[in-house]
Write a protein that holds these residues in place. Sequence first.
Motif, short mmCIF file in Angstrom:
data_model
loop_
_atom_site.label_atom_id
_atom_site.label_comp_id
_atom_site.label_asym_id
_atom_site.label_seq_id
_atom_site.Cartn_x
_atom_site.Cartn_y
_atom_site.Cartn_z
N UNK A 1 44.22 15.91 -21.08
CA UNK A 1 43.73 15.72 -19.71
C UNK A 1 44.34 16.69 -18.72
N UNK A 2 43.61 17.77 -18.40
CA UNK A 2 44.12 18.72 -17.41
C UNK A 2 43.35 18.65 -16.10
N UNK A 3 42.45 17.68 -15.95
CA UNK A 3 41.73 17.47 -14.70
C UNK A 3 42.05 16.06 -14.20
N UNK A 4 42.83 15.95 -13.13
CA UNK A 4 43.18 14.62 -12.64
C UNK A 4 43.65 14.69 -11.19
N UNK A 5 43.49 13.56 -10.52
CA UNK A 5 44.04 13.36 -9.17
C UNK A 5 44.78 12.03 -9.19
N UNK A 6 45.55 11.79 -8.15
CA UNK A 6 46.27 10.52 -8.12
C UNK A 6 47.08 10.34 -6.86
N UNK A 7 47.99 9.38 -6.91
CA UNK A 7 48.85 9.03 -5.78
C UNK A 7 50.30 9.23 -6.22
N UNK A 8 51.08 9.91 -5.38
CA UNK A 8 52.48 10.18 -5.71
C UNK A 8 53.25 8.86 -5.76
N UNK A 9 53.89 8.61 -6.89
CA UNK A 9 54.65 7.39 -7.11
C UNK A 9 56.15 7.61 -6.85
N UNK A 10 56.62 8.81 -7.18
CA UNK A 10 58.05 9.11 -7.06
C UNK A 10 58.20 10.63 -6.98
N UNK A 11 59.20 11.10 -6.25
CA UNK A 11 59.48 12.54 -6.19
C UNK A 11 60.95 12.78 -6.48
N UNK A 12 61.21 13.96 -7.06
CA UNK A 12 62.59 14.37 -7.29
C UNK A 12 63.28 14.75 -6.00
N UNK A 13 64.61 14.87 -6.02
CA UNK A 13 65.39 15.11 -4.79
C UNK A 13 65.12 16.45 -4.12
N UNK A 14 64.54 17.41 -4.85
CA UNK A 14 64.29 18.73 -4.25
C UNK A 14 62.89 18.87 -3.66
N UNK A 15 62.04 17.90 -3.90
CA UNK A 15 60.65 18.01 -3.45
C UNK A 15 60.57 17.84 -1.94
N UNK A 16 59.94 18.80 -1.26
CA UNK A 16 59.86 18.76 0.19
C UNK A 16 58.44 18.59 0.71
N UNK A 17 57.44 18.99 -0.08
CA UNK A 17 56.07 19.02 0.43
C UNK A 17 55.26 17.76 0.13
N UNK A 18 55.79 16.89 -0.71
CA UNK A 18 55.10 15.65 -1.05
C UNK A 18 56.01 14.46 -0.83
N UNK A 19 55.39 13.31 -0.60
CA UNK A 19 56.15 12.07 -0.47
C UNK A 19 55.40 10.94 -1.17
N UNK A 20 56.09 9.89 -1.45
CA UNK A 20 55.49 8.73 -2.10
C UNK A 20 54.29 8.24 -1.28
N UNK A 21 53.19 7.98 -1.96
CA UNK A 21 51.98 7.50 -1.31
C UNK A 21 50.96 8.58 -1.01
N UNK A 22 51.35 9.86 -1.11
CA UNK A 22 50.39 10.93 -0.88
C UNK A 22 49.30 10.93 -1.95
#
Length: 382
Positions: free
Chosen positions: A59-80
């Motif tokens: 499966x290389x075609x997908x969308x979804x909702x961010x559940x968790x991000x690592x400590x370095x992630x700046x552009x996404x947040x949970x719920x996006x």
Amino acid sequence: MQAMVYRGPYKVRVEEKDIPKIEHPNDAIVRVTLAAICGSDLHLFHGLMPDTRVGTTFGHEFIGVVEEVGPSVQNLKKGDRVMVPFNVYCGSCYFCARGLYSNCHNVNPNATAIGGIYGYSHTCGGYDGGQSQFVRVPFADVGPSVIPDWMDDEDAVLLTDACPTGYFGAQLGDISEGDTVVVFGAGPVGLFAAKSSWLMGAGRVVVVDHLDYRLEKARTFAHAETYNFTEYDDIVLQLKKDTEYLGADVVIDAVGAEADGNLLQHVAAAKLKLQGGSPIALNWAIDAVRKGGTVSVLGAYGPIFSAVKFGDAMNKGLTIRANQCPVKRQWPRLFEHIRNGYLKPSELVTHRIPLEHIAEGYHIFSAKLDGCIKPLILPNAA
């Protein structure tokens, strides 16, 4: 979680797997809301892609909702709500710096040509894909983008591969105003390539396939002329007749090594049906384009055991352009086309299949049953 799992050629099923975890500070975990089966997944399904390991999730075609991000992630947040391009790429290497995201140098230890691809064997990096309820997304600050509020989910999921790949194919054709463009293959990528050719100024678009229901979609969705190649002794001769015996200005190969037939057919290229392992579509493209024309190659090719007419290509002065699509590079223009009503990717969706029935979905798509053009997978369907 529930996930599609590969158990060998023609054998996929849904199993319980551990929900993926953050493995690197720049990872994200995405809860998949919509996925798709791609024509290139059939190469995996039929056991034709090297190093496709038992237990892999496609499966290389997908969308979804961010559940968790690592400590370095700046552009996404949970719920996006995010769309994830099929390319896994670092964003900073020599190739990524030049927009060649599909050729990233840092994400795939198993190949020198291609970068990483979700759910596409260890040949493409060994990343589990999105035909599941959750997926780990590396380099989360680089690949995924938040889906615009105005965009439908079904349009967004088709922007993770099929639509931008078709658009990219038309781009590679370097279409000039008024050009005649021939597209081999009326699957989703071929249909998007045909539709996109108009957006780039084509004066005439012709689609060639062997399935009447897909050719009907080429007429209604892409407004193209169509030919069923099985109805002609020599489809190239027919195309030459239709272009004053000069050939098309641009030919797009959206077939590649199509994943049909048995292994002998794939290896021997003995069956004239655009079979996997066979360069028939590519040779038709070389023959059907005019001297000095351009051949754009989108179709997925593995090992080819019979000859490509490279001498003819050289003697005709052809330009041949090919690559895996750098998806995110196409998004700004495609967003505008969709917002302005010129393009509606979800018009190609024919089937919506709960994840628990994915084995049946692969069967329907592989066998071209029930008018199937583009099947979507619903990971959390009731």
